[in-house]
Design an enzyme around this catalytic site. Structure first.
Site, PDB file in Angstrom:
ATOM      1  N   VAL A  11      25.102  28.378   5.022  1.00 46.70           N
ATOM      2  CA  VAL A  11      25.603  27.867   6.265  1.00 46.70           C
ATOM      3  C   VAL A  11      27.161  29.567   6.454  1.00 46.70           C
ATOM      4  O   VAL A  11      28.052  29.566   7.527  1.00 46.70           O
ATOM      5  CB  VAL A  11      26.547  26.973   5.678  1.00 46.70           C
ATOM      6  CG1 VAL A  11      27.289  26.262   7.071  1.00 46.70           C
ATOM      7  CG2 VAL A  11      25.251  25.491   5.902  1.00 46.70           C
ATOM      8  N   GLU A 151      27.919  21.298  10.332  1.00 45.65           N
ATOM      9  CA  GLU A 151      25.962  22.422  11.158  1.00 45.65           C
ATOM     10  C   GLU A 151      25.264  21.661  11.102  1.00 45.65           C
ATOM     11  O   GLU A 151      25.375  20.715  10.420  1.00 45.65           O
ATOM     12  CB  GLU A 151      26.697  23.495   9.977  1.00 45.65           C
ATOM     13  CG  GLU A 151      26.318  23.426   8.897  1.00 45.65           C
ATOM     14  CD  GLU A 151      24.690  23.288   8.072  1.00 45.65           C
ATOM     15  OE1 GLU A 151      24.527  22.640   6.811  1.00 45.65           O
ATOM     16  OE2 GLU A 151      23.979  23.444   9.581  1.00 45.65           O
ATOM     17  N   LEU A 153      22.223  23.643  11.337  1.00 42.48           N
ATOM     18  CA  LEU A 153      21.640  24.620  11.680  1.00 42.48           C
ATOM     19  C   LEU A 153      20.450  24.673  10.173  1.00 42.48           C
ATOM     20  O   LEU A 153      19.975  23.984   9.111  1.00 42.48           O
ATOM     21  CB  LEU A 153      21.397  25.968  10.667  1.00 42.48           C
ATOM     22  CG  LEU A 153      23.538  26.348  11.359  1.00 42.48           C
ATOM     23  CD1 LEU A 153      24.454  27.563  11.191  1.00 42.48           C
ATOM     24  CD2 LEU A 153      23.801  26.624  13.004  1.00 42.48           C
ATOM     25  N   LEU A 253       7.645  15.472  14.828  1.00 40.77           N
ATOM     26  CA  LEU A 253       6.720  14.135  14.376  1.00 40.77           C
ATOM     27  C   LEU A 253       5.325  15.177  14.110  1.00 40.77           C
ATOM     28  O   LEU A 253       4.455  14.611  14.842  1.00 40.77           O
ATOM     29  CB  LEU A 253       6.530  13.454  15.553  1.00 40.77           C
ATOM     30  CG  LEU A 253       7.148  12.269  15.795  1.00 40.77           C
ATOM     31  CD1 LEU A 253       6.749  11.633  18.059  1.00 40.77           C
ATOM     32  CD2 LEU A 253       7.419  11.147  14.912  1.00 40.77           C
ATOM     33  N   GLY A 256       2.807  16.846   8.122  1.00 38.50           N
ATOM     34  CA  GLY A 256       2.385  17.785   7.212  1.00 38.50           C
ATOM     35  C   GLY A 256       2.427  17.347   5.378  1.00 38.50           C
ATOM     36  O   GLY A 256       2.370  15.880   4.907  1.00 38.50           O
ATOM     37  N   CYS A 263      18.255  20.971   2.443  1.00 37.14           N
ATOM     38  CA  CYS A 263      18.910  19.018   2.820  1.00 37.14           C
ATOM     39  C   CYS A 263      18.553  18.225   2.768  1.00 37.14           C
ATOM     40  O   CYS A 263      19.458  17.122   2.044  1.00 37.14           O
ATOM     41  CB  CYS A 263      19.364  20.280   4.095  1.00 37.14           C
ATOM     42  SG  CYS A 263      20.221  21.734   4.334  1.00 37.14           S
ATOM     43  N   LYS A 324       8.874  25.989   4.255  1.00 36.61           N
ATOM     44  CA  LYS A 324       9.001  25.648   5.843  1.00 36.61           C
ATOM     45  C   LYS A 324       8.610  27.632   6.130  1.00 36.61           C
ATOM     46  O   LYS A 324       8.655  28.370   5.370  1.00 36.61           O
ATOM     47  CB  LYS A 324       9.687  25.376   7.103  1.00 36.61           C
ATOM     48  CG  LYS A 324      10.969  25.876   7.063  1.00 36.61           C
ATOM     49  CD  LYS A 324      11.607  24.965   7.838  1.00 36.61           C
ATOM     50  CE  LYS A 324      12.486  26.469   8.274  1.00 36.61           C
ATOM     51  NZ  LYS A 324      13.909  25.159   9.056  1.00 36.61           N
ATOM     52  N   ARG A 331      13.622  25.948  -2.122  1.00 40.01           N
ATOM     53  CA  ARG A 331      14.192  24.731  -2.327  1.00 40.01           C
ATOM     54  C   ARG A 331      13.212  23.648  -2.404  1.00 40.01           C
ATOM     55  O   ARG A 331      12.720  23.596  -0.769  1.00 40.01           O
ATOM     56  CB  ARG A 331      15.210  24.427  -2.471  1.00 40.01           C
ATOM     57  CG  ARG A 331      16.655  26.201  -3.316  1.00 40.01           C
ATOM     58  CD  ARG A 331      17.400  26.273  -2.624  1.00 40.01           C
ATOM     59  NE  ARG A 331      18.083  26.454  -1.526  1.00 40.01           N
ATOM     60  CZ  ARG A 331      19.124  26.801  -1.109  1.00 40.01           C
ATOM     61  NH1 ARG A 331      20.157  26.259  -1.500  1.00 40.01           N
ATOM     62  NH2 ARG A 331      19.105  27.200   0.639  1.00 40.01           N
TER      63      ARG A 331
HETATM   64  C1  UDX Z   1      17.488  20.910   7.942  1.00 41.34           C
HETATM   65  C2  UDX Z   1      17.593  20.445   9.865  1.00 41.34           C
HETATM   66  O1  UDX Z   1      16.913  20.501  10.990  1.00 41.34           O
HETATM   67  C3  UDX Z   1      19.013  21.347  10.479  1.00 41.34           C
HETATM   68  O2  UDX Z   1      19.595  20.498  11.262  1.00 41.34           O
HETATM   69  C4  UDX Z   1      19.868  20.739   9.183  1.00 41.34           C
HETATM   70  O3  UDX Z   1      21.147  21.662   8.984  1.00 41.34           O
HETATM   71  C5  UDX Z   1      19.716  21.250   7.946  1.00 41.34           C
HETATM   72  O4  UDX Z   1      18.696  20.399   7.411  1.00 41.34           O
HETATM   73  P1  UDX Z   1      15.880  22.652   7.748  1.00 41.34           P
HETATM   74  O5  UDX Z   1      15.971  22.439   6.086  1.00 41.34           O
HETATM   75  O6  UDX Z   1      16.007  23.846   6.693  1.00 41.34           O
HETATM   76  O7  UDX Z   1      17.082  22.152   8.524  1.00 41.34           O
HETATM   77  O8  UDX Z   1      14.581  22.847   8.373  1.00 41.34           O
HETATM   78  P2  UDX Z   1      13.437  22.249   8.656  1.00 41.34           P
HETATM   79  O9  UDX Z   1      13.395  22.413   9.944  1.00 41.34           O
HETATM   80  O10 UDX Z   1      14.165  20.663   9.590  1.00 41.34           O
HETATM   81  O11 UDX Z   1      12.831  21.052   8.442  1.00 41.34           O
HETATM   82  C6  UDX Z   1      12.717  20.406   6.183  1.00 41.34           C
HETATM   83  C7  UDX Z   1      11.330  19.591   5.455  1.00 41.34           C
HETATM   84  O12 UDX Z   1      11.107  19.121   7.255  1.00 41.34           O
HETATM   85  C8  UDX Z   1      10.631  21.256   5.888  1.00 41.34           C
HETATM   86  O13 UDX Z   1       9.868  20.851   4.728  1.00 41.34           O
HETATM   87  C9  UDX Z   1       9.106  21.038   7.207  1.00 41.34           C
HETATM   88  O14 UDX Z   1       8.281  21.242   7.481  1.00 41.34           O
HETATM   89  C10 UDX Z   1       9.467  20.083   7.650  1.00 41.34           C
HETATM   90  N1  UDX Z   1       9.393  18.722   8.734  1.00 41.34           N
HETATM   91  C11 UDX Z   1       9.960  19.400  10.056  1.00 41.34           C
HETATM   92  C12 UDX Z   1       7.634  18.712   8.946  1.00 41.34           C
HETATM   93  O15 UDX Z   1       6.615  18.227   8.428  1.00 41.34           O
HETATM   94  N2  UDX Z   1       7.496  17.936   9.836  1.00 41.34           N
HETATM   95  C13 UDX Z   1       7.997  18.157  11.749  1.00 41.34           C
HETATM   96  O16 UDX Z   1       7.587  17.837  12.616  1.00 41.34           O
HETATM   97  C14 UDX Z   1       9.740  19.272  11.231  1.00 41.34           C
END
Ligand code: UDX
Length: 432
Positions: A11, A151, A153, A253, A256, A263, A324, A331
């Site tokens: 951040v 944020e 992000l 949506l 997985g 987060c 991801k 984490r």
């Molecule tokens: C998230 C929020 O999106 C972001 O706005 C916030 O500031 C921080 O937390 P992040 O944790 O970096 O961001 O990743 P994100 O892309 O949101 O994915 C989070 C998890 O959800 C991952 O494990 C990802 O694989 C999973 N995911 C995401 C799915 O399984 N399906 C999806 O359609 C989207």
């Protein structure tokens, strides 16, 4: 404006660099000397596409500085952003705010003129009130204003998410700080970003509620995927059919493995813990937490079924282990549950990840990091596609296989089942 970012993690560093790129003078401060030394050498300690170039560009034009001297950095700045970690308390659900409050104490000791103190870290509702209390011990409330500016992000897309935000949320209880924050963000507002000013507590809650809702949306489609598997339906049809409804929206949506990251797991626990403190039961989010925690075991049961419950000595390859794609962050990655469990059952595990070796598996028996896809799948009984890296999106499996074909379990639905099965592979995926 002169900004001080306290904390140079995902951040603080990204926001600081992006603020510098908007023309502000920014000092990024961290107590970790090793981190600051790395940054001073132009090396970025986190994996974030595009960040190194942006750091070097702004460092070169002297808008961006790095320091371990928090006192001096606060003194010369107008707006102080608190960007330190708020991890889940060990063995509990609530957020550990110790770093937040020590930053607040430091600021109190260095307050030499009016400043805006901004919490950009994800903090529970009323944290701003507690920071205010700390500052009021030594200063009149005219000398500072505590503001919440969460944020949104995503790791791997952080620069894009900062530069083109859907909304900028500023929770402030006074006009002067709202005006200054609006001015700070004016370059983004003029490019179409929505700027909303709310109460400070509302801004704190918007962050948690947003993440908890996204986690709910993902868990929802993951459970629908379970139903699809038992009714011979393709969950991707459901995602499309639902997502075209503007009230639902198609993003987040994708079914997985269990969601992970720094987060969603932390924030869903923290919001339910805050709510409990205020005698409010957030039963939906609590069920999301439980469902997601069960998901890795649910997918492992599928693995056992695929292997006819004979896991011992089976060779299993994981393609991708981070939570991801486009991040090196492990984490709460679902691989941290799946790989040790499979190892305990006697499987021989290899993994390839574009971000390389992971210390998290160092102590786990029979887990080997291989630095290329081809070698990692040689002789495998089962190949699990765990993370949706672009590297895994156009693999010619037939070329990879010598002799017996491995089974494929595509946890990210990257491939077309028909296409892969026509190549003679046994292929499993999620919700299809
Ligand atoms: C998230 C929020 O999106 C972001 O706005 C916030 O500031 C921080 O937390 P992040 O944790 O970096 O961001 O990743 P994100 O892309 O949101 O994915 C989070 C998890 O959800 C991952 O494990 C990802 O694989 C999973 N995911 C995401 C799915 O399984 N399906 C999806 O359609 C989207």
């Amino acid at each position: 404006m002169k900004l001080c970012m306290i904390g140079t993690g995902y951040v603080g560093l990204v926001s600081g660099v992006c603020f510098a790129d908007l023309g502000n003078n920014v000092i990024c401060v961290d107590k970790d000397i090793k981190k600051i030394d790395l940054l001073l050498k132009g090396k970025v300690p986190i994996y974030e596409p595009g960040l190194t170039e942006l750091v070097n560009k702004n460092y070169k034009n002297k808008r961006l500085k790095f320091s371990t001297n928090l006192k001096e950095s606060i003194k010369v700045s107008d707006i102080i952003f608190i960007c330190v970690g708020t991890p889940t308390k060990k063995g509990g659900s609530s957020a550990d705010l110790s770093q937040i409050f020590s930053a607040a104490k430091e600021i109190s000791l260095s307050l030499n003129k009016f400043k805006i103190i901004v919490t950009k870290s994800t903090v529970p509702v009323t944290t701003g009130d507690q920071i205010e209390k700390i500052l009021k011990k030594r200063h009149s409330s005219k000398k500072f204003s505590v503001v919440s500016n969460p944020e949104f992000l995503r790791e791997g897309e952080a620069i894009r998410d900062f530069t083109y935000p859907d909304r900028i949320v500023v929770g402030s209880n006074d006009n002067k700080s709202n005006r200054l924050m609006n001015n700070l963000y004016s370059p983004l507002i003029s490019k179409g970003a929505h700027y909303i000013n709310t109460s400070r507590r509302a801004a704190e809650l918007i962050k948690y509620a947003s993440n908890a809702f996204l986690a709910t949306k993902i868990t929802f489609i993951n459970e629908i995927a379970n139903l699809c598997e038992n009714t011979d339906i393709n969950v991707e049809d459901i995602s499309i059919g639902m997502g075209l409804d503007k009230r639902i929206g198609g993003r987040f949506l994708r079914a997985g493995p269990a969601y992970g990251g720094s987060c969603f797991p932390k924030d869903t626990k923290a919001i339910t813990s805050t709510a409990d403190k205020f005698k409010t039961n957030l039963s939906v989010i609590k069920s999301v937490i439980k469902s997601n925690e069960n998901r890795s075991n649910l997918l492992l049961n599928k693995v056992y079924k695929i292997l006819n419950n004979k896991v011992k000595n089976k060779k299993i390859t994981f393609l991708g282990v981070t939570f991801k794609a486009n991040t090196d962050d492990m984490r709460d990655s679902s691989s941290l549950t799946m790989i040790p469990t499979l190892s305990k059952k006697g499987a021989k595990i290899r993994y390839f990840d574009p971000t390389g070796f992971k210390k998290e598996f160092l102590k786990i028996k029979n887990v080997l990091n291989i630095d290329n896809i081809k070698e990692s799948v040689q002789g495998a009984d089962l190949v699990i596609i765990h993370t949706e890296w672009n590297d895994f999106k156009s693999i010619n499996f037939k070329n990879l296989v010598k002799g017996k074909k491995f089974i494929i379990y595509d946890m990210r639905n990257i491939y077309s089942p028909t296409k892969i099965r026509n190549q003679g592979f046994k292929y499993y995926s999620i919700g299809r």
